[in-house]
Design a protein around this motif. Sequence first.
Motif: not given
Length: 338
Positions: A189-195, A209-213
């Motif tokens: 899951h996306y966390r504040p500050g992730d690129p 929902m926001l998903i980050l690689r």
Amino acid sequence: MWALRSLIFILLYVLIFIYAMAFTNEVGWSLFVLMTLVLVIEIASLLGSLKRLRISSTDNFPVHVGEKISLPLKIQKSGKRPLLFTYLLLINEIKTQTVTFLFYHGQTDSAVITWQPQNRGTSQQLSFTFKTGDPFGWFEKSQKVQLSSHRLILPANHLSAPSFRKYLQNEQNKRFFGTPSFDIKSYRHYRPGDPLKQMDWKLSSRQQMLILREYQQYQEVETYLIFYGSKSIYFEEMLSFFYTLQKDWIQANVKVFLFGKNVISQPPTVRDFAKITPLEEPPIWPDFTGKQVILVTPEKDQTLTEHLLSLKNQRNLQVYDYNNLKDWERKERLWQNS
């Protein structure tokens, strides 16, 4: 001294014999029989040749310079003729250790001594002395023997190398060694500050929902650990340091190189570490391109300096000589005492 004691003993024996013949009493003949028995024991104790004794060791495991070990020895006689000593001493001349064998009659026997080799190599001569005599200590004889210990004597374990190895590996984790990898390690899951450039928008839209690689941070590069054996008074200490440094290096993709005389294999074997001597001609260098190189040397000689100048664009190259090591040890002591 030997001749004087022999003369006194013979005179005493003759006097007792004359006394027994002159007085023909029980005391005289008892003394004569006793002296004859002593004479037989003395002759039996001194007739055997110490040159017939052989000493050997069946233990041939490698040891390190300065390491105390228990060295098993085997004592046996040569030839079939009987051999008799009321006592036999085996004296280790280096450590003044003495092993005593009582009533040795030529049997194969064993002993254990403490040995602490002081020099590297593939064998070492140990000096011993066999000593024996009569039961009363009037007469003694000795024989020096040499034992060739055919074992590998490796460099000493350097006390600073394990801490320095941890230091190098920590530095590798902090610095950029290798090329970025675009292999996906996981999703989260996306966390504040992730690129935002690592955002997987297609998967995010499906999941609502926001998903980050997450990518593999770096691709692992091959590491070269190199010992450059320049002629120096610090050769043995830096060889000891390098030997201990590489011995327990747990990082994958590591190649070890020994540059010195009498090194005959690649990767080097323990025999190479035992036999290596300083370089007498320039080595054949491997290709450093794309490699992480850690080079250890006693001192930077002209050949090494010229080669390093040709590698000025090699950013993953670290060189440590004796002075660098001592500077690091001083800093380490200050940090530990602070």
